[in-house]
Design a protein around this motif. Structure first.
Motif, PDB file in Angstrom:
ATOM      1  N   GLY A  42       0.783  -1.226   0.000  1.00  0.00           N
ATOM      2  CA  GLY A  42       0.000   0.000   0.000  1.00  0.00           C
ATOM      3  C   GLY A  42       0.810   1.268   0.000  1.00  0.00           C
ATOM      4  O   GLY A  42       0.247   2.356  -0.178  1.00  0.00           O
ATOM      5  N   ASP A  43       2.136   1.181   0.191  1.00  0.00           N
ATOM      6  CA  ASP A  43       2.978   2.363   0.076  1.00  0.00           C
ATOM      7  C   ASP A  43       2.956   2.885  -1.357  1.00  0.00           C
ATOM      8  O   ASP A  43       2.769   2.128  -2.316  1.00  0.00           O
ATOM      9  CB  ASP A  43       4.422   2.049   0.473  1.00  0.00           C
ATOM     10  CG  ASP A  43       4.626   1.969   1.976  1.00  0.00           C
ATOM     11  OD1 ASP A  43       3.677   2.264   2.733  1.00  0.00           O
ATOM     12  OD2 ASP A  43       5.741   1.592   2.397  1.00  0.00           O
ATOM     13  N   ILE A  44       3.179   4.189  -1.510  1.00  0.00           N
ATOM     14  CA  ILE A  44       3.095   4.858  -2.805  1.00  0.00           C
ATOM     15  C   ILE A  44       4.470   5.405  -3.174  1.00  0.00           C
ATOM     16  O   ILE A  44       5.157   6.018  -2.351  1.00  0.00           O
ATOM     17  CB  ILE A  44       2.064   6.003  -2.756  1.00  0.00           C
ATOM     18  CG1 ILE A  44       0.652   5.431  -2.576  1.00  0.00           C
ATOM     19  CG2 ILE A  44       2.135   6.864  -4.002  1.00  0.00           C
ATOM     20  CD1 ILE A  44      -0.408   6.505  -2.403  1.00  0.00           C
ATOM     21  N   LEU A  45       4.842   5.221  -4.457  1.00  0.00           N
ATOM     22  CA  LEU A  45       6.116   5.707  -4.963  1.00  0.00           C
ATOM     23  C   LEU A  45       5.878   6.596  -6.181  1.00  0.00           C
ATOM     24  O   LEU A  45       5.473   6.118  -7.243  1.00  0.00           O
ATOM     25  CB  LEU A  45       7.030   4.539  -5.335  1.00  0.00           C
ATOM     26  CG  LEU A  45       8.347   4.878  -6.028  1.00  0.00           C
ATOM     27  CD1 LEU A  45       9.208   5.780  -5.153  1.00  0.00           C
ATOM     28  CD2 LEU A  45       9.105   3.591  -6.392  1.00  0.00           C
ATOM     29  N   PHE A  46       6.089   7.917  -6.015  1.00  0.00           N
ATOM     30  CA  PHE A  46       6.116   8.847  -7.146  1.00  0.00           C
ATOM     31  C   PHE A  46       7.497   8.747  -7.788  1.00  0.00           C
ATOM     32  O   PHE A  46       8.504   8.941  -7.117  1.00  0.00           O
ATOM     33  CB  PHE A  46       5.876  10.280  -6.663  1.00  0.00           C
ATOM     34  CG  PHE A  46       4.436  10.635  -6.379  1.00  0.00           C
ATOM     35  CD1 PHE A  46       3.745  11.468  -7.230  1.00  0.00           C
ATOM     36  CD2 PHE A  46       3.790  10.155  -5.248  1.00  0.00           C
ATOM     37  CE1 PHE A  46       2.422  11.826  -6.979  1.00  0.00           C
ATOM     38  CE2 PHE A  46       2.467  10.497  -4.980  1.00  0.00           C
ATOM     39  CZ  PHE A  46       1.775  11.331  -5.855  1.00  0.00           C
ATOM     40  N   THR A  47       7.552   8.490  -9.098  1.00  0.00           N
ATOM     41  CA  THR A  47       8.826   8.098  -9.709  1.00  0.00           C
ATOM     42  C   THR A  47       9.607   9.225 -10.360  1.00  0.00           C
ATOM     43  O   THR A  47      10.727   9.020 -10.813  1.00  0.00           O
ATOM     44  CB  THR A  47       8.594   6.999 -10.756  1.00  0.00           C
ATOM     45  OG1 THR A  47       7.730   7.487 -11.796  1.00  0.00           O
ATOM     46  CG2 THR A  47       7.974   5.759 -10.125  1.00  0.00           C
ATOM     47  N   GLY A  48       9.052  10.442 -10.407  1.00  0.00           N
ATOM     48  CA  GLY A  48       9.769  11.557 -11.017  1.00  0.00           C
ATOM     49  C   GLY A  48       9.006  12.111 -12.214  1.00  0.00           C
ATOM     50  O   GLY A  48       8.104  11.468 -12.754  1.00  0.00           O
ATOM     51  N   THR A  49       9.391  13.310 -12.640  1.00  0.00           N
ATOM     52  CA  THR A  49       8.665  14.014 -13.711  1.00  0.00           C
ATOM     53  C   THR A  49       9.594  14.373 -14.855  1.00  0.00           C
ATOM     54  O   THR A  49      10.772  14.673 -14.644  1.00  0.00           O
ATOM     55  CB  THR A  49       7.995  15.286 -13.146  1.00  0.00           C
ATOM     56  OG1 THR A  49       6.990  15.745 -14.054  1.00  0.00           O
ATOM     57  CG2 THR A  49       8.997  16.409 -12.918  1.00  0.00           C
ATOM     58  N   PRO A  50       9.086  14.359 -16.092  1.00  0.00           N
ATOM     59  CA  PRO A  50       9.892  14.807 -17.237  1.00  0.00           C
ATOM     60  C   PRO A  50       9.940  16.332 -17.329  1.00  0.00           C
ATOM     61  O   PRO A  50       9.340  17.045 -16.513  1.00  0.00           O
ATOM     62  CB  PRO A  50       9.140  14.202 -18.442  1.00  0.00           C
ATOM     63  CG  PRO A  50       7.725  14.112 -17.988  1.00  0.00           C
ATOM     64  CD  PRO A  50       7.781  13.823 -16.507  1.00  0.00           C
ATOM     65  N   ALA A  51      10.629  16.837 -18.336  1.00  0.00           N
ATOM     66  CA  ALA A  51      10.768  18.276 -18.523  1.00  0.00           C
ATOM     67  C   ALA A  51       9.428  18.908 -18.873  1.00  0.00           C
ATOM     68  O   ALA A  51       8.486  18.238 -19.300  1.00  0.00           O
ATOM     69  CB  ALA A  51      11.787  18.568 -19.625  1.00  0.00           C
ATOM     70  N   GLY A  52       9.357  20.227 -18.678  1.00  0.00           N
ATOM     71  CA  GLY A  52       8.175  20.974 -19.040  1.00  0.00           C
ATOM     72  C   GLY A  52       7.484  21.641 -17.875  1.00  0.00           C
ATOM     73  O   GLY A  52       6.395  22.211 -18.043  1.00  0.00           O
ATOM     74  N   VAL A  53       8.075  21.610 -16.682  1.00  0.00           N
ATOM     75  CA  VAL A  53       7.448  22.225 -15.517  1.00  0.00           C
ATOM     76  C   VAL A  53       7.581  23.750 -15.605  1.00  0.00           C
ATOM     77  O   VAL A  53       8.401  24.290 -16.360  1.00  0.00           O
ATOM     78  CB  VAL A  53       8.061  21.706 -14.196  1.00  0.00           C
ATOM     79  CG1 VAL A  53       7.921  20.193 -14.120  1.00  0.00           C
ATOM     80  CG2 VAL A  53       9.524  22.116 -14.056  1.00  0.00           C
ATOM     81  N   GLY A  54       6.761  24.452 -14.816  1.00  0.00           N
ATOM     82  CA  GLY A  54       6.773  25.907 -14.852  1.00  0.00           C
ATOM     83  C   GLY A  54       8.076  26.521 -14.381  1.00  0.00           C
ATOM     84  O   GLY A  54       8.506  27.569 -14.880  1.00  0.00           O
ATOM     85  N   LEU A  55       8.732  25.884 -13.404  1.00  0.00           N
ATOM     86  CA  LEU A  55       9.984  26.391 -12.848  1.00  0.00           C
ATOM     87  C   LEU A  55      11.066  26.527 -13.908  1.00  0.00           C
ATOM     88  O   LEU A  55      11.889  27.444 -13.860  1.00  0.00           O
ATOM     89  CB  LEU A  55      10.458  25.455 -11.730  1.00  0.00           C
ATOM     90  CG  LEU A  55      11.766  25.797 -11.031  1.00  0.00           C
ATOM     91  CD1 LEU A  55      11.595  27.051 -10.175  1.00  0.00           C
ATOM     92  CD2 LEU A  55      12.249  24.626 -10.180  1.00  0.00           C
ATOM     93  N   GLY A  56      11.066  25.607 -14.876  1.00  0.00           N
ATOM     94  CA  GLY A  56      12.132  25.579 -15.868  1.00  0.00           C
ATOM     95  C   GLY A  56      11.885  26.437 -17.091  1.00  0.00           C
ATOM     96  O   GLY A  56      12.709  26.450 -18.013  1.00  0.00           O
ATOM     97  N   ARG A  57      10.772  27.171 -17.142  1.00  0.00           N
ATOM     98  CA  ARG A  57      10.434  27.969 -18.316  1.00  0.00           C
ATOM     99  C   ARG A  57      11.010  29.379 -18.217  1.00  0.00           C
ATOM    100  O   ARG A  57      11.293  29.876 -17.139  1.00  0.00           O
ATOM    101  CB  ARG A  57       8.907  28.030 -18.490  1.00  0.00           C
ATOM    102  CG  ARG A  57       8.320  26.667 -18.810  1.00  0.00           C
ATOM    103  CD  ARG A  57       6.804  26.655 -18.773  1.00  0.00           C
ATOM    104  NE  ARG A  57       6.330  25.317 -19.146  1.00  0.00           N
ATOM    105  CZ  ARG A  57       5.945  24.973 -20.357  1.00  0.00           C
ATOM    106  NH1 ARG A  57       5.913  25.880 -21.320  1.00  0.00           N
ATOM    107  NH2 ARG A  57       5.568  23.743 -20.617  1.00  0.00           N
ATOM    108  N   LYS A  58      11.159  30.009 -19.373  1.00  0.00           N
ATOM    109  CA  LYS A  58      11.624  31.392 -19.437  1.00  0.00           C
ATOM    110  C   LYS A  58      10.615  32.169 -20.264  1.00  0.00           C
ATOM    111  O   LYS A  58      10.580  32.004 -21.470  1.00  0.00           O
ATOM    112  CB  LYS A  58      13.015  31.462 -20.048  1.00  0.00           C
ATOM    113  CG  LYS A  58      14.092  30.820 -19.184  1.00  0.00           C
ATOM    114  CD  LYS A  58      15.460  30.955 -19.821  1.00  0.00           C
ATOM    115  CE  LYS A  58      16.580  30.483 -18.931  1.00  0.00           C
ATOM    116  NZ  LYS A  58      16.401  29.197 -18.310  1.00  0.00           N
ATOM    117  N   PRO A  59       9.768  33.034 -19.672  1.00  0.00           N
ATOM    118  CA  PRO A  59       9.694  33.263 -18.223  1.00  0.00           C
ATOM    119  C   PRO A  59       9.021  32.100 -17.510  1.00  0.00           C
ATOM    120  O   PRO A  59       8.333  31.305 -18.141  1.00  0.00           O
ATOM    121  CB  PRO A  59       8.837  34.524 -18.135  1.00  0.00           C
ATOM    122  CG  PRO A  59       7.939  34.438 -19.336  1.00  0.00           C
ATOM    123  CD  PRO A  59       8.794  33.843 -20.416  1.00  0.00           C
TER     124      PRO A  59
END
Length: 281
Positions: free
Chosen positions: A238-255
């Motif tokens: 029942g434990d949950i594992l979030f495995t990570g995210t690919p590129a495209g998040v808001g933090l990495g955008r300019k602006p």
């Protein structure tokens, strides 16, 4: 096989997309509590393989909850895609990537309304999520899939001001506001996919694609993560594992770009389904 949490009850999802109540079908052998199935996962799988499903009943996605609503642990992995590490300004991790938690109070089902923190910078991160189906401690990579109940879709919604504030980052706190861990709509067993290590995932905001990737691009795959994590700590059913995210998040955008009042975020993993979050102030 697909299971779901329908209004707090464990159901099997038929090939026609209807729901069959597990407690009723099993005549009480298995509880209606969705979380209670994971410690008995092998027994449940054997029973479900021979169970004769009725036609089932139609349902609304808004009535679905998290497939594993009360895990002992939520483990989440950072910087597990090379392109996401690059857009975030970090080197590719040498060894195990950053590990943090999303507190259980942030966990929700697939279709929700989410309140944006005041004066925040709230970001999106679509992820493949694995749910543990058998105790895992010091598990070998080649045996790791035997310890996975199934896969689902997750969003690691992140409040960047909180996450990055202070002398050291507050990853877990910044990622645990109410509603910041939607999962669902179903838990799908690994044998349902041609290749569970290569699934397409992505998300959009108001119909605009913002993330796309494949889980074959993970730096550490689901089996490797389970092997590395279980070398340190026991993983429970029942434990949950979030495995990570690919590129495209808001933090990495300019602006940089953040979620705003009225935005609708739709996230998917092919072969599992989609999440749908509406944000408001």
């Amino acid at each position: 096989m697909r299971i779901a949490n329908l209004s707090g009850r464990l159901v099997l999802i038929t090939e026609h997309g209807t729901a069959v109540d597990v407690e009723q079908l099993s005549e009480g052998r298995f509880s209606a509590d969705p979380q209670a199935v994971y410690p008995r996962w092998a027994e449940f799988r054997a029973w479900a393989a021979t169970a004769e499903l009725a036609d089932g009943v139609p349902f609304s996605a808004t009535d679905l909850g998290a497939p594993a609503p009360a895990p002992r642990q939520i483990l989440a992995i950072g910087l597990n895609y090379r392109d996401h590490a690059a857009e975030s300004g970090f080197a590719v991790p040498d060894g195990l990537p950053p590990v943090f938690t999303k507190f259980v109070s942030s966990l929700t089902g697939p279709v929700t309304d989410v309140a944006l923190p005041a004066d925040g910078q709230t970001d999106w991160e679509v992820e493949l999520v694995a749910v543990i189906g058998a105790p895992a401690y010091r598990v070998a990579e080649e045996n790791a899939w035997d310890h996975v109940a199934g896969l689902t879709v997750g969003q690691d919604i992140s409040e960047r001001r909180t996450q990055l504030a202070g002398p050291v980052p507050q990853f877990s706190l910044g990622k645990s506001y109410p509603g910041f861990a939607p999962t669902g709509p179903y838990l799908v067993t690994a044998d349902s996919f041609d290749d569970p290590d290569d699934l397409a995932l992505g998300c959009s905001i108001n119909g605009e694609d913002v993330q796309k990737g494949r889980t074959s691009e993970l730096l550490l795959s689901v089996p490797v993560l389970i092997a590395r994590l279980s070398a340190v700590l026991p993983l429970s059913p029942g434990d949950i594992l979030f495995t990570g995210t690919p590129a495209g998040v808001g933090l990495g955008r300019k602006p940089q770009r953040w979620l705003a009042d009225g935005d609708e975020l739709v996230s998917y993993v092919t072969g599992i389904g989609e999440l749908r979050q509406r944000f408001h102030i």
